[in-house]
Design an enzyme around this catalytic site. Structure first.
Site, PDB file in Angstrom:
ATOM      1  N   ARG A  68     -20.251  21.986   0.578  1.00 52.13           N
ATOM      2  CA  ARG A  68     -18.786  22.092   0.637  1.00 52.13           C
ATOM      3  C   ARG A  68     -18.328  22.742   1.939  1.00 52.13           C
ATOM      4  O   ARG A  68     -17.223  22.525   2.410  1.00 52.13           O
ATOM      5  CB  ARG A  68     -18.226  22.842  -0.588  1.00 52.13           C
ATOM      6  CG  ARG A  68     -16.698  22.874  -0.580  1.00 52.13           C
ATOM      7  CD  ARG A  68     -16.050  23.310  -1.892  1.00 52.13           C
ATOM      8  NE  ARG A  68     -16.811  24.285  -2.628  1.00 52.13           N
ATOM      9  CZ  ARG A  68     -16.989  25.562  -2.251  1.00 52.13           C
ATOM     10  NH1 ARG A  68     -16.427  26.013  -1.143  1.00 52.13           N
ATOM     11  NH2 ARG A  68     -17.723  26.367  -2.975  1.00 52.13           N
TER      12      ARG A  68
ATOM     13  N   TYR B  96       4.152   7.599   4.327  1.00 48.43           N
ATOM     14  CA  TYR B  96       3.339   7.110   3.216  1.00 48.43           C
ATOM     15  C   TYR B  96       3.856   7.732   1.903  1.00 48.43           C
ATOM     16  O   TYR B  96       4.194   8.918   1.863  1.00 48.43           O
ATOM     17  CB  TYR B  96       1.885   7.506   3.489  1.00 48.43           C
ATOM     18  CG  TYR B  96       0.911   7.070   2.446  1.00 48.43           C
ATOM     19  CD1 TYR B  96       0.581   5.733   2.300  1.00 48.43           C
ATOM     20  CD2 TYR B  96       0.315   8.003   1.606  1.00 48.43           C
ATOM     21  CE1 TYR B  96      -0.327   5.337   1.334  1.00 48.43           C
ATOM     22  CE2 TYR B  96      -0.598   7.611   0.643  1.00 48.43           C
ATOM     23  CZ  TYR B  96      -0.912   6.275   0.514  1.00 48.43           C
ATOM     24  OH  TYR B  96      -1.811   5.884  -0.437  1.00 48.43           O
TER      25      TYR B  96
ATOM     26  N   ASP C 233       0.315  11.358  11.538  1.00 44.54           N
ATOM     27  CA  ASP C 233      -0.587  10.567  10.695  1.00 44.54           C
ATOM     28  C   ASP C 233      -0.775   9.233  11.414  1.00 44.54           C
ATOM     29  O   ASP C 233       0.132   8.408  11.472  1.00 44.54           O
ATOM     30  CB  ASP C 233       0.036  10.387   9.304  1.00 44.54           C
ATOM     31  CG  ASP C 233      -0.813   9.523   8.376  1.00 44.54           C
ATOM     32  OD1 ASP C 233      -1.661   8.752   8.865  1.00 44.54           O
ATOM     33  OD2 ASP C 233      -0.611   9.606   7.144  1.00 44.54           O
TER      34      ASP C 233
ATOM     35  N   LYS D  74      -8.780   3.590   5.235  1.00 50.58           N
ATOM     36  CA  LYS D  74      -8.151   2.333   5.642  1.00 50.58           C
ATOM     37  C   LYS D  74      -8.968   1.657   6.755  1.00 50.58           C
ATOM     38  O   LYS D  74     -10.129   1.374   6.555  1.00 50.58           O
ATOM     39  CB  LYS D  74      -6.706   2.619   6.050  1.00 50.58           C
ATOM     40  CG  LYS D  74      -5.934   3.456   5.026  1.00 50.58           C
ATOM     41  CD  LYS D  74      -5.717   2.734   3.707  1.00 50.58           C
ATOM     42  CE  LYS D  74      -5.195   3.662   2.616  1.00 50.58           C
ATOM     43  NZ  LYS D  74      -4.003   4.428   2.968  1.00 50.58           N
TER      44      LYS D  74
HETATM   45  C1  LIG Z   1      -3.477   5.572   2.570  1.00 49.44           C
HETATM   46  C2  LIG Z   1      -2.694   6.485   3.441  1.00 49.44           C
HETATM   47  C3  LIG Z   1      -2.740   7.876   3.254  1.00 49.44           C
HETATM   48  C4  LIG Z   1      -3.538   8.504   2.135  1.00 49.44           C
HETATM   49  O1  LIG Z   1      -4.885   8.268   2.291  1.00 49.44           O
HETATM   50  P1  LIG Z   1      -5.937   8.275   1.065  1.00 49.44           P
HETATM   51  O2  LIG Z   1      -7.230   8.113   1.746  1.00 49.44           O
HETATM   52  O3  LIG Z   1      -5.554   7.138   0.165  1.00 49.44           O
HETATM   53  O4  LIG Z   1      -5.764   9.586   0.379  1.00 49.44           O
HETATM   54  C5  LIG Z   1      -2.004   8.669   4.098  1.00 49.44           C
HETATM   55  N1  LIG Z   1      -1.254   8.144   5.084  1.00 49.44           N
HETATM   56  C6  LIG Z   1      -1.188   6.813   5.298  1.00 49.44           C
HETATM   57  C7  LIG Z   1      -0.350   6.301   6.408  1.00 49.44           C
HETATM   58  C8  LIG Z   1      -1.905   5.937   4.493  1.00 49.44           C
HETATM   59  O5  LIG Z   1      -1.837   4.612   4.691  1.00 49.44           O
END
Ligand SMILES: *Cc1c(COP(=O)(O)O)cnc(C)c1O
Length: 398
Positions: free
Chosen positions: A53, A111, A183, A208
């Site tokens: 962890r 998001y 992000d 993603k």
């Molecule tokens: C999918 C996504 C997230 C969250 O990511 P997870 O891996 O599903 O927790 C955050 N920001 C954006 C822009 C995303 O497409």
């Protein structure tokens, strides 16, 4: 290699003058140290792992690769922190850097879960939040309060593919001494590198495009300031947001083909946009490199002429056309994710944006005929006619 004297004692790893060409997977939760002095030194920062962890080799190998892509400032090696999901990267950033009384300003089309975290969870912890339109730097500036500690934006909005005024927002954040958190999931570091443009913190949902195969859930966060990195790392470890070695290993494997996947998908996305725009029942196609994109000039400047793999379009015929479209293209996964090797379709009015009133959806340009497409790497000559044909059928059906 020594013969073991017990079934439960771990043997030495067989020695070899050659080394594996593939990154080894290291699932060990604990690491044995030679003596208390060595363990003490490790807790004080000497190299070496103690407990998974707190960190493990597969997370560090993955972080180092994303650091390279992002041009992350060299504070530590690796600079970035891997988290158990994209949302954990955002949570660790908030938990590590904010305190009760702070205010966080977000883009109004972040998001969906990030919006929920800001609207519902941060206020519960005494942290105020508000949202403003990131395509308008003046609107962002007007929403700043004396307590604003952080601005959170995505360069490309979901699902309307609007492009934020990143330059304007970075200048405001710098002048006011506010942390700029980007992000970068939709854009990826190949379209946009936030650190080179004034960001203090960069976040990814590795789930993603970076991992790319819809078989891991992971996040990444890196900071410009070592004190911020430290605070985010501590939040990640203490709140237990850390990743599993196996998922890091899979994601690192996925990264090998990231550039090839993105290049192919973005090429197909541009062609698909042009083909869909010719179909009479398609009201509009939203893709950054199209001259009719509302933020076209900004997109071309920010992303060096690249459009990415995300595209949206709107059918004139509303929900009836939308139903006909997905039924006419059953091989394209109608599934709420993005960045997979295969093309996926999402229909915000029935999923991510269902909680909004039709009027609130209309205000941001999401009708019942609106689809977001995450373009994959299947053969363009298979995918494009399939989608165009489905759009024609949808037009006739409505
Ligand atoms: C999918 C996504 C997230 C969250 O990511 P997870 O891996 O599903 O927790 C955050 N920001 C954006 C822009 C995303 O497409």
């Amino acid at each position: 290699m020594k013969r073991p004297d017990s079934l439960v004692r771990r043997t030495d790893w067989p020695s070899s003058t050659s080394r594996p060409v593939v990154t080894p997977l290291q699932p060990s939760v604990v690491y044995a140290s030679p003596d208390p002095d060595a363990l003490d030194a490790q807790y004080e920062g000497a190299t070496g792992y103690t407990y998974a962890r707190e960190g493990h080799p597969n997370a560090d190998v993955l972080a180092a690769k994303i650091d390279m892509l992002e041009g992350a400032p060299v504070l530590f090696e690796p600079a970035g922190i891997i988290t158990g999901s994209g949302m954990s990267a955002i949570s660790a950033t908030f938990l590590g850097l904010l305190r009760a009384g702070d205010h966080v300003l977000g883009g109004d089309q972040l998001y969906g879960r990030t919006l929920r975290l800001m609207n519902d969870d941060l206020p519960r912890l005494g942290i105020a939040t508000s949202l403003a339109d990131p395509t308008d730097a003046a609107a962002i500036e007007a929403a700043i309060r004396p307590e604003t500690r952080m601005i959170v934006v995505e360069a490309i909005s979901n699902p309307t593919i609007r492009v934020a005024d990143m330059k304007g927002i970075a200048a405001i954040a710098r002048d006011r001494g506010i942390l700029l958190v980007v992000d970068n999931t939709f854009t990826t570091p190949r379209l946009y590198q936030p650190f080179a443009h004034g960001a203090d913190i960069v976040i990814h949902s590795v789930t993603k495009l970076l991992a790319g195969h819809s078989d891991v859930t992971l996040g990444y966060v890196a900071a410009r300031d070592p004190a911020h990195r430290d605070a985010i790392m501590t939040a990640n470890v203490t709140w237990g947001l850390t990743p599993s070695p196996y998922e890091c290993w899979l994601a690192e494997r996925g990264l090998h083909s990231f550039d090839l996947r993105l290049a192919r998908a973005q090429n197909t996305a541009a062609r698909l946009g042009a083909a869909l725009a010719e179909v009479p029942g398609v009201a509009r196609v939203i893709y950054p490199t199209r001259p009719d994109h509302p933020d076209h000039n900004r997109a071309v400047a920010l992303f060096a002429g690249q459009g990415g793999n995300m595209l949206s379009f709107e059918l004139e015929g509303g929900r009836a056309a939308a139903n006909a479209f997905t039924r006419a293209a059953p091989d394209i996964a109608f599934a709420p994710t993005l960045g997979d090797v295969g093309t996926t379709l999402s229909h915000p009015a029935s999923s991510s944006h269902r909680a909004l009133t039709p009027a609130a959806r209309a205000a941001i340009g999401i009708s019942e005929g609106f689809f977001r497409v995450s373009v994959g790497i299947e053969e363009p000559d298979l995918l494009i006619p399939e989608m165009v044909n489905a759009a024609r059928i949808a037009t006739e059906a409505s």
